[in-house]
Motif scaffolding. Sequence first.
Motif, PDB file in Angstrom:
ATOM      1  N   PHE A  75       0.822  -1.210   0.000  1.00  0.00           N
ATOM      2  CA  PHE A  75       0.000   0.000   0.000  1.00  0.00           C
ATOM      3  C   PHE A  75       0.857   1.261   0.000  1.00  0.00           C
ATOM      4  O   PHE A  75       0.449   2.298  -0.534  1.00  0.00           O
ATOM      5  N   VAL A  76       2.053   1.169   0.579  1.00  0.00           N
ATOM      6  CA  VAL A  76       2.999   2.287   0.480  1.00  0.00           C
ATOM      7  C   VAL A  76       3.413   2.482  -0.977  1.00  0.00           C
ATOM      8  O   VAL A  76       3.457   3.614  -1.484  1.00  0.00           O
ATOM      9  N   ALA A  77       3.694   1.378  -1.670  1.00  0.00           N
ATOM     10  CA  ALA A  77       4.084   1.468  -3.082  1.00  0.00           C
ATOM     11  C   ALA A  77       2.962   2.040  -3.930  1.00  0.00           C
ATOM     12  O   ALA A  77       3.186   2.934  -4.769  1.00  0.00           O
ATOM     13  N   ILE A  78       1.745   1.543  -3.717  1.00  0.00           N
ATOM     14  CA  ILE A  78       0.604   2.060  -4.475  1.00  0.00           C
ATOM     15  C   ILE A  78       0.345   3.516  -4.122  1.00  0.00           C
ATOM     16  O   ILE A  78       0.032   4.341  -4.991  1.00  0.00           O
ATOM     17  N   GLY A  79       0.483   3.851  -2.841  1.00  0.00           N
ATOM     18  CA  GLY A  79       0.287   5.240  -2.430  1.00  0.00           C
ATOM     19  C   GLY A  79       1.252   6.186  -3.119  1.00  0.00           C
ATOM     20  O   GLY A  79       0.870   7.283  -3.550  1.00  0.00           O
ATOM     21  N   LEU A  80       2.516   5.772  -3.224  1.00  0.00           N
ATOM     22  CA  LEU A  80       3.513   6.597  -3.909  1.00  0.00           C
ATOM     23  C   LEU A  80       3.180   6.767  -5.388  1.00  0.00           C
ATOM     24  O   LEU A  80       3.193   7.884  -5.927  1.00  0.00           O
ATOM     25  N   LEU A  81       2.884   5.654  -6.073  1.00  0.00           N
ATOM     26  CA  LEU A  81       2.697   5.685  -7.520  1.00  0.00           C
ATOM     27  C   LEU A  81       1.322   6.179  -7.941  1.00  0.00           C
ATOM     28  O   LEU A  81       1.163   6.736  -9.038  1.00  0.00           O
ATOM     29  N   ASN A  82       0.319   5.984  -7.092  1.00  0.00           N
ATOM     30  CA  ASN A  82      -1.055   6.319  -7.462  1.00  0.00           C
ATOM     31  C   ASN A  82      -1.532   7.631  -6.848  1.00  0.00           C
ATOM     32  O   ASN A  82      -2.528   8.199  -7.322  1.00  0.00           O
ATOM     33  N   ASN A  83      -0.841   8.112  -5.802  1.00  0.00           N
ATOM     34  CA  ASN A  83      -1.261   9.338  -5.112  1.00  0.00           C
ATOM     35  C   ASN A  83      -0.147  10.369  -5.046  1.00  0.00           C
ATOM     36  O   ASN A  83      -0.228  11.432  -5.668  1.00  0.00           O
ATOM     37  N   VAL A  84       0.891  10.053  -4.270  1.00  0.00           N
ATOM     38  CA  VAL A  84       1.910  11.047  -3.922  1.00  0.00           C
ATOM     39  C   VAL A  84       2.571  11.639  -5.168  1.00  0.00           C
ATOM     40  O   VAL A  84       2.599  12.861  -5.351  1.00  0.00           O
ATOM     41  N   ILE A  85       3.097  10.781  -6.029  1.00  0.00           N
ATOM     42  CA  ILE A  85       3.829  11.274  -7.201  1.00  0.00           C
ATOM     43  C   ILE A  85       2.904  11.927  -8.226  1.00  0.00           C
ATOM     44  O   ILE A  85       3.106  13.089  -8.601  1.00  0.00           O
ATOM     45  N   PRO A  86       1.843  11.220  -8.707  1.00  0.00           N
ATOM     46  CA  PRO A  86       1.024  11.860  -9.746  1.00  0.00           C
ATOM     47  C   PRO A  86       0.243  13.069  -9.259  1.00  0.00           C
ATOM     48  O   PRO A  86       0.144  14.077  -9.968  1.00  0.00           O
ATOM     49  N   PHE A  87      -0.341  12.999  -8.046  1.00  0.00           N
ATOM     50  CA  PHE A  87      -1.076  14.155  -7.537  1.00  0.00           C
ATOM     51  C   PHE A  87      -0.163  15.377  -7.464  1.00  0.00           C
ATOM     52  O   PHE A  87      -0.533  16.479  -7.878  1.00  0.00           O
ATOM     53  N   SER A  88       1.046  15.183  -6.930  1.00  0.00           N
ATOM     54  CA  SER A  88       1.975  16.303  -6.761  1.00  0.00           C
ATOM     55  C   SER A  88       2.407  16.865  -8.114  1.00  0.00           C
ATOM     56  O   SER A  88       2.419  18.086  -8.324  1.00  0.00           O
ATOM     57  N   LEU A  89       2.762  15.983  -9.057  1.00  0.00           N
ATOM     58  CA  LEU A  89       3.203  16.454 -10.360  1.00  0.00           C
ATOM     59  C   LEU A  89       2.091  17.182 -11.100  1.00  0.00           C
ATOM     60  O   LEU A  89       2.311  18.250 -11.711  1.00  0.00           O
ATOM     61  N   ILE A  90       0.878  16.632 -11.067  1.00  0.00           N
ATOM     62  CA  ILE A  90      -0.234  17.256 -11.797  1.00  0.00           C
ATOM     63  C   ILE A  90      -0.629  18.581 -11.162  1.00  0.00           C
ATOM     64  O   ILE A  90      -0.902  19.568 -11.866  1.00  0.00           O
ATOM     65  N   VAL A  91      -0.658  18.639  -9.831  1.00  0.00           N
ATOM     66  CA  VAL A  91      -1.014  19.893  -9.167  1.00  0.00           C
ATOM     67  C   VAL A  91       0.041  20.959  -9.454  1.00  0.00           C
ATOM     68  O   VAL A  91      -0.293  22.120  -9.742  1.00  0.00           O
TER      69      VAL A  91
END
Length: 303
Positions: A75-91
Amino acid sequence: MPANDNRIDTRDWSLLALLSILWGGSFFFNGAALRELPPLTLVFLRVALGAAILLPLFRMQGIDFPRSVAGWMPFVAIGLLNNVIPFSLIVFGQTFIPSGLASILNATTPLFTVVVMAVAGEETLQMRRVAGVVLGLAGVIILRGWGFETRAGQGLGILLCLGGALSYGFAALAARRLLKDAAPLGAATFQLMASTVIMAVIAGAVEQPWRLPMPTLTTWLAVLGLAALSTALAYIVFFQIVRRSGASNVMLVTLLIPVTAILLGWLVLDEPISMREIAGAIVIGSALLVIDGRAFGLLRRGA
């Protein structure tokens, strides 16, 4: 999860439409909230409030928390790839480019997903699917048009949004390998909890959100919509589609997002629909049929 992500379960077409509405709203909510909140703080609030909304539902279902560090790692891996990285880059990208252009760039996600899955050996690189994704992206461009104003830093904004789309492609691979037996509600809750911890550290170190002035009610409503609709509810739907139709197919939702945005404008705001938009929607619909492949099978049987 199906062994091969070639076809979309017939029950999931309506869920893809719903997910396109929920995720499509995130571009609007981001645009509104970024007027008063810095990007990383916005992402932190999105995942933290999303997790807080899901926790009561999670407890009502009686789902157990992972009992070890190893149990939390997927879930840490999914959180990074599905939330942390894309949300931050897109915002961050949306601070340089308009929301409409960001949604077009987001529609490249299925193309990245097909390539990532093929390179990882999870799926064969079927030309039908590649052609369908490219056709769908062309449909998005036709539908949205290229009438965007030029802004300083637009090239950087485009690269950031494309980076977010690529991260979603890797998230699909991770979901296929790591979460094939996870319940949708549990997967959604655990990945948001992991993302909250990561974003608390990053946002706290970079932006120190406790020093910011209190946002207005309009901003808080945008953040709440982002957390409740575009995150908490959206990820329950997302993992349900992943479980039945596979990780590649769920990413096709990014092709539908511009279509549902225009339909909502027509239904809710009485905005007119142009022939260009109708043509783009038809191209996108045709692309989805090509990607799914069942239409070709029916044609062959009827011939």
